[in-house]
Design an enzyme around this catalytic site. Structure first.
Site, mmCIF file in Angstrom:
data_model
loop_
_atom_site.group_PDB
_atom_site.id
_atom_site.type_symbol
_atom_site.label_atom_id
_atom_site.label_comp_id
_atom_site.label_asym_id
_atom_site.label_seq_id
_atom_site.Cartn_x
_atom_site.Cartn_y
_atom_site.Cartn_z
ATOM 1 N N SER A 43 7.690 3.581 -0.843
ATOM 2 C CA SER A 43 5.990 4.131 -0.043
ATOM 3 C C SER A 43 7.311 4.678 1.559
ATOM 4 C CB SER A 43 5.839 2.855 0.762
ATOM 5 O OG SER A 43 4.930 2.326 -0.617
ATOM 6 N N VAL A 73 11.454 2.719 -11.209
ATOM 7 C CA VAL A 73 10.521 4.163 -11.508
ATOM 8 C C VAL A 73 10.912 4.701 -10.200
ATOM 9 C CG1 VAL A 73 8.476 5.677 -11.595
ATOM 10 C CG2 VAL A 73 7.791 3.308 -12.015
ATOM 11 N N GLY A 125 0.726 -1.082 -0.433
ATOM 12 C CA GLY A 125 0.245 0.282 -0.033
ATOM 13 C C GLY A 125 0.991 1.023 -0.206
ATOM 14 N N HIS A 153 4.053 1.447 -8.197
ATOM 15 C CA HIS A 153 3.109 0.745 -8.086
ATOM 16 C C HIS A 153 2.693 0.950 -9.107
ATOM 17 C CE1 HIS A 153 3.960 1.059 -3.014
ATOM 18 N NE2 HIS A 153 4.114 -0.674 -3.388
ATOM 19 N N HIS A 186 2.207 4.278 -4.960
ATOM 20 C CA HIS A 186 2.421 5.634 -5.952
ATOM 21 C C HIS A 186 3.320 5.141 -7.081
ATOM 22 C CE1 HIS A 186 6.870 2.763 -5.579
ATOM 23 N NE2 HIS A 186 6.455 2.990 -4.183
ATOM 24 N N GLY A 239 8.457 -5.552 -8.503
ATOM 25 C CA GLY A 239 10.005 -4.099 -8.578
ATOM 26 C C GLY A 239 11.099 -4.610 -8.969
ATOM 27 N N GLN A 240 12.055 -4.021 -9.522
ATOM 28 C CA GLN A 240 13.200 -4.502 -9.813
ATOM 29 C C GLN A 240 14.172 -3.815 -8.313
ATOM 30 O OE1 GLN A 240 15.945 -3.106 -13.042
ATOM 31 N NE2 GLN A 240 17.821 -2.884 -11.333
ATOM 32 N N ASP A 247 12.865 -4.047 -5.546
ATOM 33 C CA ASP A 247 13.971 -5.008 -4.508
ATOM 34 C C ASP A 247 14.435 -6.006 -5.207
ATOM 35 O OD1 ASP A 247 11.976 -3.840 -2.270
ATOM 36 O OD2 ASP A 247 10.758 -3.278 -3.445
HETATM 37 P P1 AMP Z 1 6.066 -2.605 -1.631
HETATM 38 O O1 AMP Z 1 4.460 -2.345 -1.063
HETATM 39 O O2 AMP Z 1 7.475 -1.535 -1.154
HETATM 40 O O3 AMP Z 1 6.044 -3.963 -0.796
HETATM 41 O O4 AMP Z 1 6.367 -2.900 -3.284
HETATM 42 C C1 AMP Z 1 4.866 -3.676 -4.152
HETATM 43 C C2 AMP Z 1 6.095 -3.884 -5.384
HETATM 44 O O5 AMP Z 1 6.428 -3.221 -5.706
HETATM 45 C C3 AMP Z 1 7.140 -5.031 -4.942
HETATM 46 O O6 AMP Z 1 7.022 -5.744 -5.851
HETATM 47 C C4 AMP Z 1 7.737 -3.197 -5.258
HETATM 48 O O7 AMP Z 1 9.433 -4.267 -5.595
HETATM 49 C C5 AMP Z 1 7.267 -2.841 -6.121
HETATM 50 N N1 AMP Z 1 8.002 -1.283 -6.277
HETATM 51 C C6 AMP Z 1 8.287 -0.680 -5.661
HETATM 52 N N2 AMP Z 1 8.529 0.499 -6.079
HETATM 53 C C7 AMP Z 1 9.377 0.720 -6.842
HETATM 54 C C8 AMP Z 1 9.542 1.505 -7.777
HETATM 55 N N3 AMP Z 1 10.241 2.661 -7.826
HETATM 56 N N4 AMP Z 1 9.031 0.582 -9.485
HETATM 57 C C9 AMP Z 1 9.348 -0.192 -9.298
HETATM 58 N N5 AMP Z 1 8.770 -1.075 -8.395
HETATM 59 C C10 AMP Z 1 8.594 -0.662 -7.223
#
Ligand code: AMP
Length: 290
Positions: A186, A176, A31, A37, A34, A147-148, A150
């Site tokens: 986040s 991104v 959640g 996501h 941004h 996302g790359q 992570d």
């Molecule tokens: P999170 O909500 O932070 O657990 O992220 C959820 C998914 O979004 C994960 O697969 C992250 O790698 C991806 N994600 C987070 N930030 C970015 C970003 N800046 N660019 C691309 N994917 C992202």
């Protein structure tokens, strides 16, 4: 867009979506959505007939002294973003729905989870692998988008999918970034304006090393030193290493295989991670299972 909170409701809703032969795309998130996501969601809606997004701040991937309690949340904003982007199903489970009383079975990711973030966040990838395995079983997606940013997480999940024969294709989407280069996260919400500016030094360091790699530099220690010239002055570095892209193990000899430069650093009290795949153009980061 349909909102569901229970696994039972989710299964019925996914079954309905699947009727008519629609491919199901899945984007798991914590959640506070941004543009990073949104990029995953965009890929999913482009490639699949139906898209499922989950929002679950997974307690088992946080350490005891980490930011679980203060992790940023904005359910209304998240719902609006998902609605705008054409998400079909938004899964919003509470903790007991995912971890009922007596829960005790976990996925142990092994060697891939040991270096880098695994060293500083013990148990983190066990929590990630376990929740993603559970979500995969609940949603049964055809494609799942990560996302790359992570990078180690994507390696852990790909390995899990292969090792445990999960019938899902894992798609990795490029990071991104803000105009200044800072990877969207986040957790950037924790940064003051001044810290946010400083934090751009992390990507600048990674890009400087990547530029040197493209110009022919292959020594991991020189690539790391170049990155640290920019990263060290603005942060407290946890790790900064060149790793084998497949197994995430540090490369100690000249780079002769697909590799990434990965880092984790504190800007003030906020822990940020970022990476670049060495020598790879920004439009080449996506790839399927393999
Ligand atoms: P999170 O909500 O932070 O657990 O992220 C959820 C998914 O979004 C994960 O697969 C992250 O790698 C991806 N994600 C987070 N930030 C970015 C970003 N800046 N660019 C691309 N994917 C992202």
């Amino acid at each position: 867009m349909r909102l569901v909170r229970s696994v039972a409701e989710l299964r019925i809703a996914v079954r309905t979506l699947r009727e008519g032969g629609k491919r199901i795309g899945f984007v798991p998130t914590m959640g506070f959505l941004h543009e990073g996501h949104a990029s995953l969601i965009r890929q999913s809606t482009a490639r699949c007939g139906a898209t499922v997004v989950s929002i679950f701040v997974n307690p088992t991937q946080f350490g005891p002294n980490e930011d679980l309690a203060k992790y940023p949340r904005d359910l209304e904003g998240d719902q609006n973003l998902c609605l705008r982007m054409g998400v079909d199903l938004l899964f919003l489970p509470e903790v007991p729905e995912i971890y009922p009383t007596g829960f005790s079975t976990t996925v142990e990711p092994g060697r891939l989870a040991e270096p880098l973030c695994g060293q500083f966040r013990p148990g983190h990838f066990r929590g990630v692998a376990t929740v993603v395995a559970k979500l995969f079983h609940m949603v049964e997606p055809d494609l799942a988008f990560f996302g790359q940013k992570d990078l180690q997480q994507t390696a852990v999940i790909r390995r899990m999918v292969r090792d445990l024969d999960m019938p899902v294709e894992v798609i990795v989407v490029p990071t991104v970034r803000e105009a200044g280069g800072l990877a969207l996260s986040s957790r950037n919400a924790y940064l003051s304006t001044e810290e946010r500016q400083r934090a751009c030094g992390i990507s600048q360091g990674l890009f400087a090393a990547d530029a040197a790699y493209r110009a022919g530099e292959r020594h991991p220690e020189r690539l790391v030193a170049l990155a640290l010239e920019r990263i060290r002055p603005i942060s407290s570095v946890q790790y900064c290493e060149v790793v084998d892209l497949q197994d995430m193990q540090p490369l100690l000899r000249p780079v002769d295989r697909p590799a990434a430069l990965v880092t984790a650093a504190f800007v003030g009290s906020t822990r940020l991670i970022d990476n670049v795949i060495l020598g790879q153009g920004p439009d080449l980061h996506e790839s399927g299972t393999g």
